[in-house]
Design an enzyme around this catalytic site. Sequence first.
Site, short mmCIF file in Angstrom:
data_model
loop_
_atom_site.label_atom_id
_atom_site.label_comp_id
_atom_site.label_asym_id
_atom_site.label_seq_id
_atom_site.Cartn_x
_atom_site.Cartn_y
_atom_site.Cartn_z
N PRO A 33 0.38 -1.27 -0.23
CA PRO A 33 0.06 0.41 0.14
C PRO A 33 1.18 1.45 0.40
O PRO A 33 0.44 2.21 -0.32
CB PRO A 33 -0.45 -0.20 0.98
CG PRO A 33 0.28 -1.00 2.28
CD PRO A 33 0.65 -2.20 1.49
N ASP A 72 2.82 2.46 -11.67
CA ASP A 72 1.14 2.97 -12.03
C ASP A 72 1.14 3.37 -10.74
O ASP A 72 2.44 4.18 -9.99
CB ASP A 72 -0.16 1.82 -12.13
CG ASP A 72 -0.07 0.37 -10.51
OD1 ASP A 72 0.06 1.62 -9.72
OD2 ASP A 72 -0.79 -0.20 -10.97
N LYS A 106 -2.63 3.50 -13.52
CA LYS A 106 -3.66 4.29 -14.16
C LYS A 106 -4.54 5.26 -13.12
O LYS A 106 -4.62 4.59 -12.53
CB LYS A 106 -5.01 3.38 -14.99
CG LYS A 106 -5.96 2.74 -14.39
CD LYS A 106 -5.61 1.61 -14.18
CE LYS A 106 -7.30 0.45 -13.38
NZ LYS A 106 -6.64 -0.50 -12.45
N GLY A 160 0.24 -1.26 -7.12
CA GLY A 160 -0.41 -0.69 -5.45
C GLY A 160 -0.46 -2.13 -4.76
O GLY A 160 -1.42 -3.51 -5.77
N GLY A 161 -0.20 -2.82 -3.72
CA GLY A 161 -1.34 -3.15 -3.44
C GLY A 161 -0.65 -4.80 -3.19
O GLY A 161 0.52 -5.16 -4.01
N ASP A 162 -1.44 -5.30 -3.97
CA ASP A 162 -1.44 -7.21 -4.47
C ASP A 162 -1.85 -7.29 -5.94
O ASP A 162 -2.96 -6.91 -6.40
CB ASP A 162 -2.14 -7.36 -3.66
CG ASP A 162 -1.90 -9.44 -4.63
OD1 ASP A 162 -1.05 -10.38 -3.52
OD2 ASP A 162 -2.52 -10.12 -5.24
N THR A 210 -2.17 -6.73 0.47
CA THR A 210 -3.11 -5.38 -0.13
C THR A 210 -3.63 -4.55 1.05
O THR A 210 -3.59 -5.00 2.24
CB THR A 210 -4.37 -5.97 -1.18
OG1 THR A 210 -5.63 -5.62 -1.53
CG2 THR A 210 -4.92 -6.87 0.92
N MET A 270 -12.02 1.12 -3.36
CA MET A 270 -11.80 2.05 -5.26
C MET A 270 -13.91 2.50 -4.58
O MET A 270 -14.56 2.91 -5.36
CB MET A 270 -12.34 1.52 -6.21
CG MET A 270 -11.29 1.12 -6.40
SD MET A 270 -10.85 0.55 -8.43
CE MET A 270 -11.52 -1.54 -7.82
N GLY A 283 -3.74 4.93 2.34
CA GLY A 283 -3.37 4.22 4.26
C GLY A 283 -1.66 4.30 3.70
O GLY A 283 -0.87 3.65 3.16
N1 SAH Z 1 -4.27 -4.46 -6.14
C1 SAH Z 1 -4.85 -3.08 -5.13
C2 SAH Z 1 -6.16 -2.50 -5.06
C3 SAH Z 1 -6.35 -2.02 -6.71
S1 SAH Z 1 -8.08 -1.04 -6.49
C4 SAH Z 1 -4.95 -4.24 -3.55
O1 SAH Z 1 -4.13 -5.29 -3.42
O2 SAH Z 1 -4.89 -2.96 -2.81
C5 SAH Z 1 -6.70 0.81 -6.11
C6 SAH Z 1 -8.25 0.83 -4.89
O3 SAH Z 1 -7.07 0.19 -3.85
C7 SAH Z 1 -7.96 2.63 -4.18
O4 SAH Z 1 -9.65 3.02 -5.12
C8 SAH Z 1 -7.91 2.14 -2.54
O5 SAH Z 1 -8.94 1.58 -2.44
C9 SAH Z 1 -7.11 1.31 -2.48
N2 SAH Z 1 -5.75 1.53 -2.24
C10 SAH Z 1 -5.27 1.07 -2.44
N3 SAH Z 1 -4.03 1.70 -1.91
C11 SAH Z 1 -4.41 2.81 -1.08
C12 SAH Z 1 -4.09 3.52 -0.28
N4 SAH Z 1 -2.46 3.38 0.19
N5 SAH Z 1 -4.63 3.60 1.21
C13 SAH Z 1 -6.00 3.37 0.90
N6 SAH Z 1 -6.62 3.03 -0.64
C14 SAH Z 1 -5.87 2.44 -0.71
#
Ligand code: SAH
Length: 265
Positions: free
Chosen positions: A23, A46, A68, A99-101, A129, A180, A209
């Site tokens: 994150p 991204d 994106k 970002g995330g997973d 994630t 989202m 976060g």
């Molecule tokens: N693959 C990512 C999610 C992508 S969808 C994952 O596993 O986290 C994008 C959404 O993820 C954002 O609109 C938000 O809701 C959330 N998100 C991703 N990073 C975030 C962060 N640092 N803080 C808060 N929400 C986050």
Amino acid sequence: MHVNDNNKTKLHTGKVWLVGAGPGDPDLLTVKALRVLQQADLILFDNLVSEAIRALFPKSVPAFYVGKVKDNHSIAQQDLNALLVKKARQGLNIVRIKGGDPFVFGRGGEELLSLVQAGIDAEVVPGVTSASGCTTAAGIPLTHRGLSQGCTFVTAHGETELTLNWASLAGLRHTLVFYMGVSRCGMIAEKLLSHGLSPETPVALIENGCRPEQRDIIGSLHELPTLVQTYRVQSPALIVVGDVVQMASQLRAGPALDLLNQSCA
Ligand code: SAH
């Protein structure tokens, strides 16, 4: 029968790594993610890959932004898939970092599928994630004995239309995390309330976060749209719904905008 033959002759020398960046906090990057970044010939990232993580990209490796931002794809998904295939065929080791997973609302499955279909060697490196990293940073356990026996990750953004079963979601009576969801917070609150959740159900908005600018805004379900408006919550943000949100006041390390406990900073 499906045989996964890791010894099969490689058609190409290049490889694509679909890497989860977590994150935002670089300390939440996996050891494997850092290792493949250090061995990359090309990095494609991204907008959810934080600045602090981008600072870890080796300076000698070309790194390109490939989108994106919501509704403003800097490069269309098909073009990106085609670019990955082309560059891998040139023999490059490519890190496609998200970002995330990559497999959680990250379109990682689609990218992997197109690579597999093109015969490109590809591997996914999972990441933390945001639902996990951000709630932890906010002092909210996703499950907690006596409060929640499970959690569900939901997207509030459908490619065409959202086909969620709101009656089931409301009936679960456990933690719900909406990705989202900021621009659809009114609809989320309205659907959950009309399917039986109490207006006083605790909710948290976690914006940016696991980054220095993280904000946590805590309140009740009926006031969710007001909270988003009052505090001008921007993406990326998560919406957490459920009794576990109450734990933040006891477990969070730093200050939070805690409206439930009347200690609004
Ligand atoms: N693959 C990512 C999610 C992508 S969808 C994952 O596993 O986290 C994008 C959404 O993820 C954002 O609109 C938000 O809701 C959330 N998100 C991703 N990073 C975030 C962060 N640092 N803080 C808060 N929400 C986050």
